[in-house]
Design an enzyme around this catalytic site. Sequence first.
Site, short mmCIF file in Angstrom:
data_model
loop_
_atom_site.label_atom_id
_atom_site.label_comp_id
_atom_site.label_asym_id
_atom_site.label_seq_id
_atom_site.Cartn_x
_atom_site.Cartn_y
_atom_site.Cartn_z
N GLY A 10 0.83 -1.21 0.00
CA GLY A 10 0.00 0.00 0.00
C GLY A 10 0.86 1.25 0.00
N ALA A 11 2.04 1.14 -0.59
CA ALA A 11 3.04 2.22 -0.51
C ALA A 11 2.63 3.47 -1.28
CB ALA A 11 4.39 1.72 -1.01
N GLY A 12 1.69 3.34 -2.20
CA GLY A 12 1.23 4.50 -2.94
C GLY A 12 0.10 5.24 -2.26
N GLY A 13 -0.34 4.74 -1.11
CA GLY A 13 -1.46 5.34 -0.40
C GLY A 13 -1.06 6.50 0.48
N PHE A 14 -2.07 7.10 1.10
CA PHE A 14 -1.92 8.28 1.95
C PHE A 14 -0.89 8.05 3.06
CE2 PHE A 14 -4.24 10.60 5.60
CZ PHE A 14 -3.52 11.77 5.41
N LEU A 15 -1.04 6.97 3.81
CA LEU A 15 -0.10 6.64 4.88
C LEU A 15 1.17 6.01 4.34
CD1 LEU A 15 0.57 6.32 7.92
CD2 LEU A 15 -0.68 4.14 7.85
N TYR A 155 -15.79 -3.69 6.06
CA TYR A 155 -14.52 -3.07 6.44
C TYR A 155 -14.12 -3.39 7.88
CZ TYR A 155 -10.80 0.20 7.38
OH TYR A 155 -9.60 0.75 7.77
N LYS A 159 -10.99 -6.08 8.74
CA LYS A 159 -9.81 -5.57 9.46
C LYS A 159 -9.65 -6.28 10.81
CE LYS A 159 -7.41 -2.50 8.41
NZ LYS A 159 -6.12 -2.49 7.66
#
Length: 373
Positions: A10-15, A155, A159
């Site tokens: 998820g490296a392209g995400g916000f966090l 969701y 999680k």
Amino acid sequence: MPGWSCLVTGAGGFLGQRIIRMLVQEKELQEVRALDKVFRPETREEFCKLQTKTKVTVLEGDILDAQCLRRACQGISVVIHTAAAIDVFGAIPRQTIIDINLKGTLNLLEACVQASVPAFIYTSSIDVAGPNSYKEIVLNGHEEQQHESTWSDPYPYSKKMAEKAVLAANGSSLKNGGTLHTCALRPMYIYGEKSPLISVTIIRAVKNSGILDVTGKFSTVNPVYVNNAAWAHILAARGLQDPRKSPNIQGQFYYISDDTPHQSYDDLNYVLSKDWGLRPDSSWRPPVALLYWLGFLLELVSFLLRPVYNYQPPFNRHLVTLSNTVFTFSYKKAQRDLGYEPLVGWEEARENTSEWIGSLVEQHKGTLNTKAQ
């Protein structure tokens, strides 16, 4: 720990992007692998510019592709798993969310075992703890208290189950005879520059004559600034590799908050955007109990129409509960075990986010002016 390497999903995400930027500053880190399904060209370009002494490798691949994950994990010391399908509105099909969030996590854990990756950090969510009722009140909650979501919505359910799998995997035997050590971080609602949720809120307000939606004025929450959430992941990566700290961290979860004032979601949006002329909607708002039952009716309509039409309700009971509950948590356990202290104070976080919101307002005002012409 000398010469270690890290894979971030998820490296392209916000966090994920913030975690990558911080990781390349780690002195002993030799390589960081940034994995996501697709990278925007500007994100890929930014990661290329980060090439310093730390090698940055950009990988595109699916979290559901077991072979891809196994290749990505080869030679890695630490996995930071932020990739997730985030949806509380019902926009993404249920099975898609469960596949990405739960099956994807199980795939990644198995890849770590096969590639003998010794440390795994999972980005969980405050949603795994609840709230389960808008009448629930939790102020400065902590890890020793029993808080677990009972929602069946995809969701929070996915999680929660993924976090359980990650913590249960702690102590698993690796292919090379080593041991897998895991932990999970539960950030509060994350805000900051480039927040997708704040972007949607601000753009909608600009199109509505500067009036912000009022959806959570009855809530009390303690949001966390994105850089502070990212910093907690760096400390967890260090901690799981430190023989002195690791025994206390293994198999544990941590609430991650900072010194952002306790406030409602609506107040946060207003405080961050008021310098740019945005203001909350002052029109009448139904009481929470009525909104909750309206949410139930909308869910019922969606269910009845499902065989012939995919109706997505504007809100549901889970969203009403999330947006209107007193639900705050302390970061003292992370402080004790990880050495976590927020890197960025509230005033700086507010200024940074407000400045970015200003650029967003100007950009979309220009778009509206162009359309009007």
